[in-house]
Write a protein that holds these residues in place. Structure first.
Motif, short mmCIF file in Angstrom:
data_model
loop_
_atom_site.label_atom_id
_atom_site.label_comp_id
_atom_site.label_asym_id
_atom_site.label_seq_id
_atom_site.Cartn_x
_atom_site.Cartn_y
_atom_site.Cartn_z
N ALA A 57 0.86 -1.14 -0.19
CA ALA A 57 0.08 -0.06 -0.14
C ALA A 57 1.04 1.33 0.18
CB ALA A 57 -1.06 0.11 1.55
N ILE A 58 1.92 1.20 0.77
CA ILE A 58 2.71 2.53 0.44
C ILE A 58 2.96 2.37 -0.67
CG2 ILE A 58 5.21 3.14 1.12
CD1 ILE A 58 2.95 3.59 3.80
N THR A 59 3.78 1.39 -1.26
CA THR A 59 4.51 1.31 -2.27
C THR A 59 4.26 2.37 -3.26
OG1 THR A 59 5.55 0.05 -1.83
CG2 THR A 59 6.29 0.43 -3.73
N ASN A 60 2.37 1.94 -3.66
CA ASN A 60 1.49 2.14 -4.22
C ASN A 60 1.26 3.61 -3.98
OD1 ASN A 60 0.68 0.13 -5.95
ND2 ASN A 60 -0.51 -1.18 -4.80
N ALA A 61 1.12 3.86 -2.83
CA ALA A 61 0.99 4.95 -2.88
C ALA A 61 1.96 6.43 -2.63
CB ALA A 61 0.30 5.47 -0.98
N CYS A 62 3.23 5.81 -2.57
CA CYS A 62 4.37 6.98 -3.05
C CYS A 62 4.42 7.01 -4.63
CB CYS A 62 5.47 6.37 -2.31
SG CYS A 62 5.61 6.42 -0.54
N MET A 63 4.53 5.86 -5.69
CA MET A 63 4.97 6.13 -6.72
C MET A 63 2.90 6.95 -7.48
SD MET A 63 6.75 2.99 -8.01
CE MET A 63 5.00 1.37 -7.84
N VAL A 64 1.97 6.49 -7.11
CA VAL A 64 0.71 7.02 -8.09
C VAL A 64 0.91 8.95 -7.35
CG1 VAL A 64 -1.77 8.04 -7.46
CG2 VAL A 64 -0.67 5.61 -7.60
N ALA A 65 1.32 8.90 -6.02
CA ALA A 65 1.83 10.75 -5.75
C ALA A 65 2.81 11.21 -6.58
CB ALA A 65 2.16 10.80 -3.94
N ILE A 66 3.68 10.70 -7.38
CA ILE A 66 4.82 11.61 -7.94
C ILE A 66 4.71 11.10 -9.35
CG2 ILE A 66 6.04 12.17 -5.94
CD1 ILE A 66 7.80 10.26 -7.14
N ALA A 67 3.71 10.13 -9.64
CA ALA A 67 4.18 9.52 -11.69
C ALA A 67 4.06 10.87 -12.52
CB ALA A 67 2.90 8.20 -11.88
N GLU A 68 2.57 11.46 -12.21
CA GLU A 68 2.99 12.60 -12.37
C GLU A 68 3.17 13.95 -12.05
OE1 GLU A 68 1.51 15.90 -15.68
OE2 GLU A 68 2.64 13.37 -15.93
N HIS A 69 3.83 15.38 -12.88
CA HIS A 69 4.19 16.30 -12.24
C HIS A 69 3.98 17.29 -13.19
CE1 HIS A 69 6.00 17.73 -8.83
NE2 HIS A 69 6.97 18.23 -9.23
N GLY A 70 3.10 16.83 -13.99
CA GLY A 70 3.29 18.41 -15.36
C GLY A 70 4.54 18.25 -16.36
N LEU A 71 4.43 19.80 -16.71
CA LEU A 71 5.24 19.92 -17.72
C LEU A 71 6.58 20.22 -17.11
CD1 LEU A 71 3.07 21.53 -20.76
CD2 LEU A 71 4.14 19.08 -20.82
N VAL A 72 7.44 19.66 -16.72
CA VAL A 72 8.67 20.48 -15.54
C VAL A 72 9.50 19.46 -16.19
CG1 VAL A 72 7.51 18.68 -13.58
CG2 VAL A 72 8.29 17.16 -15.27
N PRO A 73 10.99 20.08 -16.57
CA PRO A 73 12.26 19.93 -17.79
C PRO A 73 12.16 18.57 -18.33
CG PRO A 73 12.38 21.19 -15.88
CD PRO A 73 11.37 20.85 -15.68
N SER A 74 11.87 17.50 -17.43
CA SER A 74 11.88 16.27 -17.49
C SER A 74 11.39 15.67 -18.62
CB SER A 74 12.68 15.46 -16.74
OG SER A 74 11.45 15.27 -15.83
N VAL A 75 10.12 16.24 -19.17
CA VAL A 75 8.96 15.77 -19.51
C VAL A 75 9.29 16.55 -20.49
CG1 VAL A 75 6.53 16.16 -19.47
CG2 VAL A 75 7.78 14.46 -17.44
N GLN A 76 9.05 17.59 -20.53
CA GLN A 76 9.75 18.22 -21.82
C GLN A 76 10.85 17.96 -22.41
OE1 GLN A 76 9.67 22.81 -21.53
NE2 GLN A 76 8.96 22.53 -18.99
N ALA A 77 12.10 17.74 -22.21
CA ALA A 77 13.34 17.14 -23.11
C ALA A 77 12.44 15.66 -23.21
CB ALA A 77 14.16 16.84 -22.12
N SER A 78 11.53 15.01 -23.00
CA SER A 78 11.14 14.09 -23.42
C SER A 78 10.75 14.05 -24.79
CB SER A 78 10.34 12.56 -22.36
OG SER A 78 9.60 11.61 -23.31
N ARG A 79 9.47 15.67 -24.61
CA ARG A 79 8.20 14.96 -25.32
C ARG A 79 8.88 16.05 -26.75
NH1 ARG A 79 2.40 16.35 -23.55
NH2 ARG A 79 2.25 16.20 -25.80
N MET A 80 10.32 16.80 -26.97
CA MET A 80 10.56 17.65 -27.77
C MET A 80 11.44 16.21 -28.45
SD MET A 80 11.60 21.49 -26.53
CE MET A 80 11.77 21.18 -24.85
N THR A 81 11.57 15.29 -27.59
CA THR A 81 12.58 14.08 -27.94
C THR A 81 12.20 13.49 -29.10
OG1 THR A 81 14.47 14.45 -26.58
CG2 THR A 81 14.46 12.21 -27.96
N LEU A 82 10.92 13.06 -28.23
CA LEU A 82 10.02 12.14 -30.06
C LEU A 82 9.46 13.15 -30.69
CD1 LEU A 82 8.35 9.51 -29.64
CD2 LEU A 82 6.33 11.00 -28.85
N ALA A 83 8.87 14.58 -30.39
CA ALA A 83 8.88 15.11 -31.94
C ALA A 83 9.39 15.21 -33.14
CB ALA A 83 8.38 16.95 -31.57
#
Length: 271
Positions: A57-83
């Motif tokens: 339960a703790i592991t699930n909760a921790c991962m759910v809490a931070i799986a999505e974090h909006g358009l942070v730099p790491s996400v932008q880098a990932s999306r621009m790489t795919l583009a």
């Protein structure tokens, strides 16, 4: 050329032969596939044992809490790489994961190590949690360092994710020395640092997962796995509705050049 340690050539994670695949002492096909969920399997792979109900339960909760974090730099880098390379999901995933350092996502590992250090100091003769927290915070203040696991630019009154995680740990009876240490640090920090410093999600996650029995050395694996799920969502959306080049264009518009002007009057200048 031989580099590094050469003895102890063993692994306890997996092996296979012509008939079976064994993972942590379990037959993959007969005991695991279809009979264990992924969080349990993740815990088993890393620690060698299956989690109990509270650990799951703790592991699930921790991962759910931070799986999505909006358009942070790491996400932008990932999306621009795919583009730029729509055939290279693996490259885009790697770009996002490589951007998870001590400021974004990897901050849970930094906070976990800090909590462990303060906790170790509190166990020395004549010390306790509050004195160890106070001493550590004064040291951070002296070198103008941030307090790992505390503070949030948006949630100054308290990070709701951290509050939910800590309440869950209390409810499940998981709260132990690491959570107590984090709470002691949070109790003393505002007065010493002279500003609001609520516990944030990057502080709550290591406190919870360490009290649940997760190894400190594998702390970064929690946000890495969680954010990998979030990246898959962003990359799928990028493949359907691309914003990678839009983000790149907006960066061009937002960032102003302040270098030296072109030597346009130079007769030797060529375009």
């Amino acid at each position: 050329m031989r580099i590094g340690k050469q003895d102890g050539a063993f692994t306890a994670i997996a092996t296979s032969d012509a008939d079976t695949i064994t993972v942590r002492g379990h037959d993959l096909c007969a005991e695991l596939i279809g009979k264990i969920d992924f969080t349990d399997y993740f815990w088993l792979l890393v620690t060698g044992t299956r989690p109990n109900d509270a650990q799951r339960a703790i592991t699930n909760a921790c991962m759910v809490a931070i799986a999505e974090h909006g358009l942070v730099p790491s996400v932008q880098a990932s999306r621009m790489t795919l583009a730029a390379a729509p055939e290279a999901w693996q490259g885009a995933m790697a770009a996002g994961l490589l951007g998870m350092g001590s400021v974004v996502a990897g901050s849970s590992e930094v906070a976990g190590r800090y909590i462990a250090e303060v906790l170790e100091e509190s166990r020395k003769p004549g010390a306790d949690l509050h004195s160890a927290a106070h001493t550590s915070l004064e040291a951070l203040k002296a070198r103008r360092a941030k307090v790992p696991g505390l503070g949030h630019p948006q949630h100054s009154a308290g990070d709701p994710r951290a509050n939910t995680l800590l309440a869950l740990a209390d409810e499940l009876g998981v709260s132990g020395d690491h959570i107590a240490c984090l709470r002691a640090i949070a109790e003393h920090a505002p007065a010493i640092m002279n500003r609001p410093l609520p516990i944030n999600v990057s502080g709550a996650i290591p406190a919870l997962i360490l009290d649940a029995g997760w190894p400190l050395e594998a702390m970064k694996g929690i946000p890495l796995l969680a954010r990998a799920a979030g990246l898959v969502a962003h990359l799928y959306e990028e493949s359907q509705r691309s914003i990678g080049f839009i983000m790149s264009h907006h960066a061009d518009l937002s960032i102003e050049y302040d270098g030296p002007p072109a030597a346009s009057g130079d007769k030797n200048h060529s375009a």
